[in-house]
Write a protein that holds these residues in place. Structure first.
Motif, PDB file in Angstrom:
ATOM      1  N   SER B  35       0.810  -1.155   0.144  1.00  0.00           N
ATOM      2  CA  SER B  35      -0.078   0.031  -0.112  1.00  0.00           C
ATOM      3  C   SER B  35       0.866   1.258   0.017  1.00  0.00           C
ATOM      4  O   SER B  35       0.599   2.169   0.772  1.00  0.00           O
ATOM      5  CB  SER B  35      -0.864  -0.089   1.269  1.00  0.00           C
ATOM      6  OG  SER B  35      -1.703  -1.396   1.288  1.00  0.00           O
ATOM      7  N   GLY B  37       1.076   3.745  -2.368  1.00  0.00           N
ATOM      8  CA  GLY B  37       0.430   4.820  -3.299  1.00  0.00           C
ATOM      9  C   GLY B  37       0.784   6.140  -2.771  1.00  0.00           C
ATOM     10  O   GLY B  37       1.074   7.005  -3.305  1.00  0.00           O
ATOM     11  N   TRP B  57       5.549   5.039 -12.496  1.00  0.00           N
ATOM     12  CA  TRP B  57       5.063   3.779 -13.361  1.00  0.00           C
ATOM     13  C   TRP B  57       4.810   2.513 -12.387  1.00  0.00           C
ATOM     14  O   TRP B  57       5.547   2.757 -11.384  1.00  0.00           O
ATOM     15  CB  TRP B  57       5.694   3.660 -14.523  1.00  0.00           C
ATOM     16  CG  TRP B  57       6.947   2.528 -14.199  1.00  0.00           C
ATOM     17  CD1 TRP B  57       6.773   1.156 -14.250  1.00  0.00           C
ATOM     18  CD2 TRP B  57       8.334   2.962 -13.625  1.00  0.00           C
ATOM     19  NE1 TRP B  57       8.129   0.684 -13.890  1.00  0.00           N
ATOM     20  CE2 TRP B  57       8.827   1.619 -13.452  1.00  0.00           C
ATOM     21  CE3 TRP B  57       8.614   4.226 -13.229  1.00  0.00           C
ATOM     22  CZ2 TRP B  57      10.132   1.624 -13.026  1.00  0.00           C
ATOM     23  CZ3 TRP B  57      10.176   4.131 -12.480  1.00  0.00           C
ATOM     24  CH2 TRP B  57      10.956   2.805 -12.489  1.00  0.00           C
ATOM     25  N   GLU B  58       3.666   1.987 -12.725  1.00  0.00           N
ATOM     26  CA  GLU B  58       3.668   0.609 -11.632  1.00  0.00           C
ATOM     27  C   GLU B  58       4.537  -0.293 -12.609  1.00  0.00           C
ATOM     28  O   GLU B  58       4.098  -0.529 -13.697  1.00  0.00           O
ATOM     29  CB  GLU B  58       2.071   0.372 -11.817  1.00  0.00           C
ATOM     30  CG  GLU B  58       1.530   1.234 -10.958  1.00  0.00           C
ATOM     31  CD  GLU B  58      -0.257   1.262 -10.893  1.00  0.00           C
ATOM     32  OE1 GLU B  58      -0.727   0.467 -11.867  1.00  0.00           O
ATOM     33  OE2 GLU B  58      -0.957   2.097 -10.632  1.00  0.00           O
ATOM     34  N   ASP B  60       5.664  -3.964 -13.799  1.00  0.00           N
ATOM     35  CA  ASP B  60       4.927  -4.887 -14.871  1.00  0.00           C
ATOM     36  C   ASP B  60       5.018  -6.456 -14.050  1.00  0.00           C
ATOM     37  O   ASP B  60       6.020  -7.210 -13.927  1.00  0.00           O
ATOM     38  CB  ASP B  60       5.653  -4.990 -16.256  1.00  0.00           C
ATOM     39  CG  ASP B  60       4.876  -5.803 -17.165  1.00  0.00           C
ATOM     40  OD1 ASP B  60       4.205  -6.631 -16.719  1.00  0.00           O
ATOM     41  OD2 ASP B  60       5.454  -5.962 -18.306  1.00  0.00           O
ATOM     42  N   ARG B  61       3.711  -6.774 -13.423  1.00  0.00           N
ATOM     43  CA  ARG B  61       3.654  -8.056 -12.889  1.00  0.00           C
ATOM     44  C   ARG B  61       4.256  -9.059 -13.529  1.00  0.00           C
ATOM     45  O   ARG B  61       4.837 -10.076 -13.117  1.00  0.00           O
ATOM     46  CB  ARG B  61       2.234  -8.113 -12.264  1.00  0.00           C
ATOM     47  CG  ARG B  61       2.246  -9.374 -11.566  1.00  0.00           C
ATOM     48  CD  ARG B  61       0.742  -9.372 -11.108  1.00  0.00           C
ATOM     49  NE  ARG B  61       0.480 -10.652 -10.058  1.00  0.00           N
ATOM     50  CZ  ARG B  61      -0.611 -10.800  -9.486  1.00  0.00           C
ATOM     51  NH1 ARG B  61      -1.618  -9.624  -9.202  1.00  0.00           N
ATOM     52  NH2 ARG B  61      -0.769 -11.795  -8.508  1.00  0.00           N
ATOM     53  N   GLY B  76      -0.076  -8.011  -7.039  1.00  0.00           N
ATOM     54  CA  GLY B  76       0.141  -7.099  -8.010  1.00  0.00           C
ATOM     55  C   GLY B  76       0.608  -5.532  -7.582  1.00  0.00           C
ATOM     56  O   GLY B  76       1.177  -5.472  -6.568  1.00  0.00           O
ATOM     57  N   GLU B  78      -0.756  -2.751  -8.802  1.00  0.00           N
ATOM     58  CA  GLU B  78      -1.803  -1.679  -8.886  1.00  0.00           C
ATOM     59  C   GLU B  78      -1.749  -0.556  -7.479  1.00  0.00           C
ATOM     60  O   GLU B  78      -1.833  -1.109  -6.576  1.00  0.00           O
ATOM     61  CB  GLU B  78      -3.396  -2.415  -8.940  1.00  0.00           C
ATOM     62  CG  GLU B  78      -3.479  -3.194 -10.344  1.00  0.00           C
ATOM     63  CD  GLU B  78      -2.870  -4.674 -10.109  1.00  0.00           C
ATOM     64  OE1 GLU B  78      -2.502  -4.814  -8.993  1.00  0.00           O
ATOM     65  OE2 GLU B  78      -2.530  -5.111 -11.236  1.00  0.00           O
ATOM     66  N   GLY B  79      -1.697   0.556  -8.180  1.00  0.00           N
ATOM     67  CA  GLY B  79      -1.506   1.668  -7.026  1.00  0.00           C
ATOM     68  C   GLY B  79      -0.187   1.494  -6.318  1.00  0.00           C
ATOM     69  O   GLY B  79      -0.075   2.352  -5.353  1.00  0.00           O
ATOM     70  N   ARG B  80       0.585   1.015  -6.760  1.00  0.00           N
ATOM     71  CA  ARG B  80       2.060   0.887  -6.018  1.00  0.00           C
ATOM     72  C   ARG B  80       3.161   1.300  -7.055  1.00  0.00           C
ATOM     73  O   ARG B  80       3.943   0.424  -7.594  1.00  0.00           O
ATOM     74  CB  ARG B  80       2.267  -0.644  -5.405  1.00  0.00           C
ATOM     75  CG  ARG B  80       1.255  -1.222  -4.721  1.00  0.00           C
ATOM     76  CD  ARG B  80       1.514  -2.721  -4.559  1.00  0.00           C
ATOM     77  NE  ARG B  80       2.822  -2.808  -3.679  1.00  0.00           N
ATOM     78  CZ  ARG B  80       3.363  -3.922  -3.663  1.00  0.00           C
ATOM     79  NH1 ARG B  80       3.012  -4.959  -4.529  1.00  0.00           N
ATOM     80  NH2 ARG B  80       4.701  -3.849  -3.071  1.00  0.00           N
ATOM     81  N   PRO B  81       3.401   2.720  -7.513  1.00  0.00           N
ATOM     82  CA  PRO B  81       4.152   3.196  -8.381  1.00  0.00           C
ATOM     83  C   PRO B  81       5.679   3.192  -7.816  1.00  0.00           C
ATOM     84  O   PRO B  81       5.573   3.329  -6.713  1.00  0.00           O
ATOM     85  CB  PRO B  81       3.679   4.116  -8.741  1.00  0.00           C
ATOM     86  CG  PRO B  81       3.069   4.795  -7.759  1.00  0.00           C
ATOM     87  CD  PRO B  81       2.299   3.810  -6.862  1.00  0.00           C
TER      88      PRO B  81
END
Lengths: 372, 372
Positions: B35, B37, B57-58, B60-61, B76, B78-81
């Protein structure tokens, strides 16, 4: 075999299927310890027409918590009544209490059961479900006895008192409360599963916890820590050694066929919560079995001394002695003489019904026996 | 001391309070791994005006999960750049990456903290809060460097690339993703707390779990069971012995002052859930530290063989071999030569700033270093 006994046995044989479906109904009514209300209502309905007096009441928590044999769990008895049915005899005979517990242990994950825990499913000649044997089989037998005696005309001289109690799996508050209520008789029988043995003795059992203190440390400086887990290790074989010496000393002929009848079982252990930190605290919990005639304060002392002696062999533990705690659950043992008339009567009854000699043995677990 | 260095040091001295309040703001913005973000948004705002290019940028999983050095955790990005700020040099100099991670470990129970974990409270000359040292101090220093360089007119010939990455506490996905993004430089520095040591090496660490199978038994027949806990006991001293022999073999001068630099810490253990049942399964988890130049497959094999050798001494364990599993977390070690120019440059910078010689030593923990 007297004519009465023969009538009773025939009635039982004829109504066998009813006994099985009675047990299925009881198993299908959940009664996890603490939530016995619904099942006790069913029991009360089943006993109501068979008895002279039906007594349904919630045990008195305050009285129990003041009683030296009760170990409070912080849970009361609201909605958890005992049910006691009295069948009066014609007079001149001795009175008898029979006691079975309605509460069962939580069944845990349903997936772990081959048949759902509240199903009472029958498969391969067995009835499956939580409490099917402990103790709804006893409870079903007890209710069936009342129906049988009523059906064949109540051939009793003394009073028969049928007790369906709550709370056995926690601490026995239900049975203990029957004493406060004034239920006493010339003899008492607990219907626990004994694999058909007649058991004039039961062993005691208490729950204990050992806490070992270490010194926590970040893995970067693990060498500055003292692993509580590693310090706990030598205590475990020390308890196993204590178990062995205790069997030799405490064993009586009744328990001769059990290699270990008063076990020391260590079932759970924890050490902190971070896998990469030198653990600061290690705790293990277990069951400490003790003899039917052993006083629990001296049994406790023996375990505490064994832990202290093992700790004395380690410099860290000498300065940081492990702490032994006794938890809520303590079921004392109990014993009556093997030549008590009740033992002979039960053995004879078993022989009549089963066609072979009864085995007289100790019950290697704690139960409500000492409270009767 | 060159005139530029002297200007930089004066600016830092004058803006000391701003550095402290910058760290407080970062600590006060929770960024538990998974978390990150909100805190990365703050970092991006703080870096935006100081740099020539800001890249948010996030990761690439799919690319990460296919990368051999990444250990997926089922989570993943998402929301964790990641946030990377580039300060271009005037040309002709070497490029440098500095890297700090924004994610922190869950603070656990707030009551366990002398000051709330997201407070950044200052008491007794210390700043308190989760991540205050690991790694928001590094992050604050990095952001402060950008402000300082901008303020004093950017005296850089090579490019400086500032990386605020996510996911360090899990597996290093954030730093690894900067490689995929094309970030490469002549040298790289990780800002981890090293107690002011300059560390040209870091050890590796992986998480492991050992599962020992016993045979469950009810306490009434405890003697028919095999305690998984008791069978697990001899494995623990065997791992302690392995730890000792490994230090002797793997130690280099950089780690000479750590009695144990590649520890085997066993932090958690469990055995079933019922205190009175002979436990069927015992599991313990820990951290396995390994040398900076040791390949992790061979390090794994060594632990697996030590467990197998200890098990071979017990008939039950011989037939029921303990299972060793390697969990998600594996941070490899890394090392550059101690005579690498960067080491000398950092040592000299430290000496200039601190007025005393720098200590050159190994970092006795896993970090994102091997990915740079």
């Amino acid at each position: 075999m007297t004519r009465t006994v023969s009538i009773v046995l025939s009635w039982i044989e004829e109504h066998r299927d009813e006994l099985v479906s009675l047990l299925q109904r009881l198993v299908a009514t959940p009664s996890v310890v603490g939530s016995e209300g619904a099942c006790q209502q069913l029991v009360a309905e089943l006993l109501e027409r068979q008895c002279d007096r039906l007594d349904v009441w919630e045990p008195d928590r305050a009285w129990l918590e003041a009683h030296p044999a009760y170990f409070p769990r912080g849970v009361g008895f609201e909605g958890r009544p005992n049910v006691v049915a009295t069948l009066r005899g014609s007079g001149g005979g001795r009175s008898l209490i029979v006691n079975a517990h309605v509460d069962v242990v939580d069944p845990g994950a349903a997936e772990a059961w081959p048949h759902p825990p509240w199903s009472g499913a029958i498969a391969d000649g067995r009835l499956h479900g939580r409490g099917a044997i402990d103790d709804k089989a006893g409870l079903a037998a007890m209710i069936f006895v009342a129906r049988c005696l009523t059906a064949v005309g109540r051939p009793l001289r003394g009073d028969l008192v049928l007790q369906s109690v709550v709370d056995e799996e926690w601490g026995g508050g239900g049975t203990l409360a029957t004493i406060e209520r004034g239920y006493r008789a010339d003899a008492g029988i607990i219907f626990e599963p004994t694999a058909f043995e007649v058991c004039p003795a039961s062993r005691g059992g208490m729950a204990f916890r050992v806490t070992v203190q270490g010194k926590g440390a970040h893995p970067v400086r693990s060498y500055e820590g003292v692993s509580a887990l590693e310090k706990a290790l030598p205590l475990i074989p020390a308890l196993r050694a204590l178990e062995a010496t205790r069997q030799d000393r405490l064993r009586s002929p009744l328990f001769a066929h059990h290699p270990i009848f008063a076990p020391i079982v260590i079932g759970t252990i924890t050490a902190d919560v971070l896998p990469s930190k030198v653990p600061e605290t290690c705790r293990f919990q277990g069951l400490y079995g003790y003899g039917p005639e052993e006083a629990y304060p001296s049994a406790r002392k023996e375990l505490e001394e064994a832990v202290a002696a093992a700790a004395a062999r380690d410099p860290w533990l000498r300065d940081h002695p492990p702490q032994v705690e006794w938890l809520g659950l303590n079921k004392e043992g109990a014993q009556i003489p093997t030549d008590h008339p009740l033992v002979g009567t039960l053995a004879k009854a078993f022989e009549t019904a089963a066609g072979g000699p009864a085995k007289i043995a100790g019950f290697p677990a704690g139960c409500d026996l000492p409270f009767l």
